[in-house]
Design a protein around this motif. Structure first.
Motif, PDB file in Angstrom:
ATOM      1  N   GLN A   1       9.252  -8.131   5.269  1.00  0.00           N
ATOM      2  CA  GLN A   1       9.786  -9.206   4.434  1.00  0.00           C
ATOM      3  C   GLN A   1      11.289  -9.014   4.208  1.00  0.00           C
ATOM      4  O   GLN A   1      11.842  -7.937   4.423  1.00  0.00           O
ATOM      5  N   ASP A   2      11.935 -10.064   3.721  1.00  0.00           N
ATOM      6  CA  ASP A   2      13.384  -9.988   3.539  1.00  0.00           C
ATOM      7  C   ASP A   2      13.747  -9.320   2.215  1.00  0.00           C
ATOM      8  O   ASP A   2      12.882  -9.029   1.372  1.00  0.00           O
ATOM      9  N   ALA A   3      15.030  -9.093   2.038  1.00  0.00           N
ATOM     10  CA  ALA A   3      15.514  -8.371   0.851  1.00  0.00           C
ATOM     11  C   ALA A   3      15.185  -9.122  -0.435  1.00  0.00           C
ATOM     12  O   ALA A   3      14.871  -8.500  -1.459  1.00  0.00           O
ATOM     13  N   LYS A   4      15.231 -10.435  -0.404  1.00  0.00           N
ATOM     14  CA  LYS A   4      14.904 -11.221  -1.603  1.00  0.00           C
ATOM     15  C   LYS A   4      13.466 -10.989  -2.022  1.00  0.00           C
ATOM     16  O   LYS A   4      13.174 -10.808  -3.209  1.00  0.00           O
ATOM     17  N   PHE A   5      12.565 -10.986  -1.058  1.00  0.00           N
ATOM     18  CA  PHE A   5      11.151 -10.733  -1.362  1.00  0.00           C
ATOM     19  C   PHE A   5      10.985  -9.368  -2.024  1.00  0.00           C
ATOM     20  O   PHE A   5      10.368  -9.248  -3.088  1.00  0.00           O
ATOM     21  N   PHE A   6      11.531  -8.329  -1.398  1.00  0.00           N
ATOM     22  CA  PHE A   6      11.336  -6.984  -1.923  1.00  0.00           C
ATOM     23  C   PHE A   6      12.046  -6.784  -3.262  1.00  0.00           C
ATOM     24  O   PHE A   6      11.643  -5.923  -4.055  1.00  0.00           O
ATOM     25  N   SER A   7      13.073  -7.575  -3.545  1.00  0.00           N
ATOM     26  CA  SER A   7      13.778  -7.437  -4.821  1.00  0.00           C
ATOM     27  C   SER A   7      12.898  -7.788  -6.004  1.00  0.00           C
ATOM     28  O   SER A   7      13.162  -7.369  -7.126  1.00  0.00           O
ATOM     29  N   HIS A   8      11.832  -8.541  -5.752  1.00  0.00           N
ATOM     30  CA  HIS A   8      10.917  -8.913  -6.836  1.00  0.00           C
ATOM     31  C   HIS A   8       9.951  -7.791  -7.184  1.00  0.00           C
ATOM     32  O   HIS A   8       9.318  -7.823  -8.244  1.00  0.00           O
ATOM     33  N   TYR A   9       9.823  -6.792  -6.307  1.00  0.00           N
ATOM     34  CA  TYR A   9       8.759  -5.806  -6.477  1.00  0.00           C
ATOM     35  C   TYR A   9       9.258  -4.368  -6.630  1.00  0.00           C
ATOM     36  O   TYR A   9       8.446  -3.460  -6.826  1.00  0.00           O
ATOM     37  N   TYR A  10      10.573  -4.167  -6.562  1.00  0.00           N
ATOM     38  CA  TYR A  10      11.171  -2.888  -6.952  1.00  0.00           C
ATOM     39  C   TYR A  10      10.473  -1.701  -6.281  1.00  0.00           C
ATOM     40  O   TYR A  10      10.017  -0.759  -6.942  1.00  0.00           O
ATOM     41  N   LEU A  11      10.379  -1.736  -4.974  1.00  0.00           N
ATOM     42  CA  LEU A  11       9.744  -0.645  -4.248  1.00  0.00           C
ATOM     43  C   LEU A  11      10.494   0.663  -4.499  1.00  0.00           C
ATOM     44  O   LEU A  11      11.713   0.700  -4.536  1.00  0.00           O
ATOM     45  N   TYR A  12       9.739   1.734  -4.667  1.00  0.00           N
ATOM     46  CA  TYR A  12      10.391   3.027  -4.884  1.00  0.00           C
ATOM     47  C   TYR A  12       9.479   4.155  -4.394  1.00  0.00           C
ATOM     48  O   TYR A  12       8.290   3.963  -4.129  1.00  0.00           O
ATOM     49  N   GLY A  13      10.057   5.350  -4.290  1.00  0.00           N
ATOM     50  CA  GLY A  13       9.313   6.526  -3.849  1.00  0.00           C
ATOM     51  C   GLY A  13       9.539   6.819  -2.373  1.00  0.00           C
ATOM     52  O   GLY A  13      10.045   5.995  -1.616  1.00  0.00           O
TER      53      GLY A  13
ATOM     54  N   MET B   1     -18.046  13.373   8.065  1.00  0.00           N
ATOM     55  CA  MET B   1     -17.053  12.389   7.628  1.00  0.00           C
ATOM     56  C   MET B   1     -15.945  13.079   6.840  1.00  0.00           C
ATOM     57  O   MET B   1     -16.213  13.987   6.064  1.00  0.00           O
ATOM     58  N   LYS B   2     -14.708  12.626   7.056  1.00  0.00           N
ATOM     59  CA  LYS B   2     -13.569  13.125   6.304  1.00  0.00           C
ATOM     60  C   LYS B   2     -12.798  11.948   5.709  1.00  0.00           C
ATOM     61  O   LYS B   2     -12.706  10.884   6.332  1.00  0.00           O
ATOM     62  N   LEU B   3     -12.255  12.149   4.521  1.00  0.00           N
ATOM     63  CA  LEU B   3     -11.452  11.127   3.854  1.00  0.00           C
ATOM     64  C   LEU B   3     -10.060  11.670   3.580  1.00  0.00           C
ATOM     65  O   LEU B   3      -9.897  12.823   3.168  1.00  0.00           O
ATOM     66  N   TYR B   4      -9.055  10.793   3.800  1.00  0.00           N
ATOM     67  CA  TYR B   4      -7.664  11.174   3.583  1.00  0.00           C
ATOM     68  C   TYR B   4      -6.979  10.090   2.742  1.00  0.00           C
ATOM     69  O   TYR B   4      -6.895   8.930   3.178  1.00  0.00           O
ATOM     70  N   PRO B   5      -6.466  10.413   1.559  1.00  0.00           N
ATOM     71  CA  PRO B   5      -5.648   9.439   0.833  1.00  0.00           C
ATOM     72  C   PRO B   5      -4.378   9.139   1.626  1.00  0.00           C
ATOM     73  O   PRO B   5      -3.761  10.044   2.202  1.00  0.00           O
ATOM     74  N   ILE B   6      -4.005   7.862   1.673  1.00  0.00           N
ATOM     75  CA  ILE B   6      -2.818   7.432   2.408  1.00  0.00           C
ATOM     76  C   ILE B   6      -1.910   6.645   1.463  1.00  0.00           C
ATOM     77  O   ILE B   6      -1.988   5.413   1.373  1.00  0.00           O
ATOM     78  N   PRO B   7      -1.045   7.333   0.708  1.00  0.00           N
ATOM     79  CA  PRO B   7      -0.104   6.601  -0.151  1.00  0.00           C
ATOM     80  C   PRO B   7       0.953   5.901   0.691  1.00  0.00           C
ATOM     81  O   PRO B   7       1.531   6.501   1.599  1.00  0.00           O
ATOM     82  N   THR B   8       1.199   4.631   0.409  1.00  0.00           N
ATOM     83  CA  THR B   8       2.146   3.850   1.216  1.00  0.00           C
ATOM     84  C   THR B   8       3.389   3.454   0.440  1.00  0.00           C
ATOM     85  O   THR B   8       4.225   2.729   0.968  1.00  0.00           O
ATOM     86  N   GLY B   9       3.528   3.934  -0.792  1.00  0.00           N
ATOM     87  CA  GLY B   9       4.692   3.592  -1.593  1.00  0.00           C
ATOM     88  C   GLY B   9       4.278   3.035  -2.946  1.00  0.00           C
ATOM     89  O   GLY B   9       3.096   2.777  -3.204  1.00  0.00           O
ATOM     90  N   ASN B  10       5.260   2.862  -3.808  1.00  0.00           N
ATOM     91  CA  ASN B  10       5.030   2.352  -5.158  1.00  0.00           C
ATOM     92  C   ASN B  10       5.862   1.091  -5.389  1.00  0.00           C
ATOM     93  O   ASN B  10       6.893   0.891  -4.750  1.00  0.00           O
ATOM     94  N   PHE B  11       5.377   0.272  -6.315  1.00  0.00           N
ATOM     95  CA  PHE B  11       6.120  -0.923  -6.676  1.00  0.00           C
ATOM     96  C   PHE B  11       5.914  -1.215  -8.155  1.00  0.00           C
ATOM     97  O   PHE B  11       5.185  -0.492  -8.847  1.00  0.00           O
ATOM     98  N   LYS B  12       6.586  -2.245  -8.645  1.00  0.00           N
ATOM     99  CA  LYS B  12       6.486  -2.596 -10.058  1.00  0.00           C
ATOM    100  C   LYS B  12       6.073  -4.056 -10.205  1.00  0.00           C
ATOM    101  O   LYS B  12       6.502  -4.917  -9.442  1.00  0.00           O
ATOM    102  N   LEU B  13       5.215  -4.280 -11.193  1.00  0.00           N
ATOM    103  CA  LEU B  13       4.786  -5.632 -11.536  1.00  0.00           C
ATOM    104  C   LEU B  13       4.805  -5.794 -13.046  1.00  0.00           C
ATOM    105  O   LEU B  13       4.697  -4.813 -13.797  1.00  0.00           O
ATOM    106  N   ASP B  14       4.915  -7.027 -13.478  1.00  0.00           N
ATOM    107  CA  ASP B  14       4.945  -7.340 -14.902  1.00  0.00           C
ATOM    108  C   ASP B  14       3.657  -6.880 -15.588  1.00  0.00           C
ATOM    109  O   ASP B  14       2.556  -7.179 -15.129  1.00  0.00           O
ATOM    110  N   GLY B  15       3.810  -6.146 -16.677  1.00  0.00           N
ATOM    111  CA  GLY B  15       2.637  -5.621 -17.382  1.00  0.00           C
ATOM    112  C   GLY B  15       1.738  -6.710 -17.928  1.00  0.00           C
ATOM    113  O   GLY B  15       0.510  -6.590 -17.902  1.00  0.00           O
TER     114      GLY B  15
END
Length: 280
Positions: free
Chosen positions: A65-77, A1-15
């Motif tokens: 999703q549309d731009a309004k949706f993604f504007s709430h989550y500040y995708l970056y990276g 068996m092999k395992l591979y981390p798959i990062p798909t991006g970062n986002f921001k949420l209220d602390g």
């Protein structure tokens, strides 16, 4: 068996939402917030290569999703699902199974994409079976008002309509040899937490049972959880066993730490070591 981390991006949420009743003066020590009270979070998935099966656990937020949706989550990276799969040496068509811990949009949004005509949907992983369980599927498709915004029909219903959806029986403890499942109900009903035997260790894909190292203290429970007292109990039992058996906790949402181990202290279970999965 092999395992591979798959990062798909970062986002921001209220602390505050991510730490529930815990005051900011405490949680910001491990998860500092920006001027808008937003903390950074990863969407880190895991690829499991086992014999002729290539299993992707969760798949991030997707891009339909549309731009309004993604504007709430500040995708970056720069990370993306496609880039990370290619880096591991695979393509979408290589995936045989997509194991969805639960159907919140940041865990399953990469399952489905718009077709070329932009008016219908198709599977991102055309040869894969997508796995959930009947109880969680019912919970997600007839959502309560609290979670309705997290269960997006366009992420979920095409799985069934396409014929690619399969269910584990609730309580089924083995998905594949060396790949077991724990069911928890505090965050959302019947979320599935994989436990994988790898290089002589137990690697646990923590999903939203433990979003980050900063969530180790028992009261540090997300405001998103539907049953926070149950999360506290489930987390306590899981972490006690993880400390006793030296499990490796693979962290889906920790933007800094990929994996950790834990230990018992006079204050309860706390972090022991942090490291990348490649260190095993």
């Amino acid at each position: 068996m092999k395992l591979y981390p798959i990062p798909t991006g970062n986002f921001k949420l209220d602390g505050g939402a991510m730490f529930g009743v815990v005051p900011k003066t405490l949680w910001q020590k491990t998860n500092p917030a920006d001027e808008n009270n937003l903390c950074s979070w990863a969407m880190r998935c895991l690829l499991v290569e086992s014999g002729d099966r290539l299993v992707l656990i969760d798949n991030g937020i997707g891009d339909k999703q549309d731009a309004k949706f993604f504007s709430h989550y500040y995708l970056y990276g720069d990370d993306s699902l496609e880039k990370s799969l290619h880096k591991a040496g695979f393509d979408f068509s290589d995936i045989t199974d997509v194991f969805l811990t639960h159907l919140h949009f940041d865990h399953c949004g990469g399952s489905v994409k718009y077709s070329s005509n932009g008016t219908s949907f198709e599977m991102v992983f055309p040869k894969a079976q997508y796995w959930s369980n009947q109880d969680h599927w019912t919970w997600a498709t007839v959502p309560n008002p609290r979670e309705k915004a997290s269960f997006l029909k366009e992420n979920i219903m095409p799985l069934k309509d396409s014929g690619h959806l399969s269910f584990l029986e609730v309580g089924q403890q083995q998905f594949l040899p060396g790949f077991d499942v724990t069911y928890v109900d505090g965050h959302t009903d019947k979320m599935m937490v994989p436990r994988i035997q790898y290089k002589g260790r137990t690697v646990c894909f923590m999903a939203d049972l433990l979003p980050s190292v900063g969530h180790l203290p028992l009261p540090y429970v997300m405001g998103y959880d539907t049953r926070p007292l149950l999360t506290l109990q489930e987390k306590e039992a899981f972490l006690n066993q993880a400390a006793a058996e030296n499990w490796v906790l693979f962290l889906e949402h920790d933007s800094v730490n990929e994996c950790c181990t834990v230990k018992q202290t006079e204050k309860g279970v706390r972090v022991d070591q942090v490291f990348p999965l490649s260190a095993l």
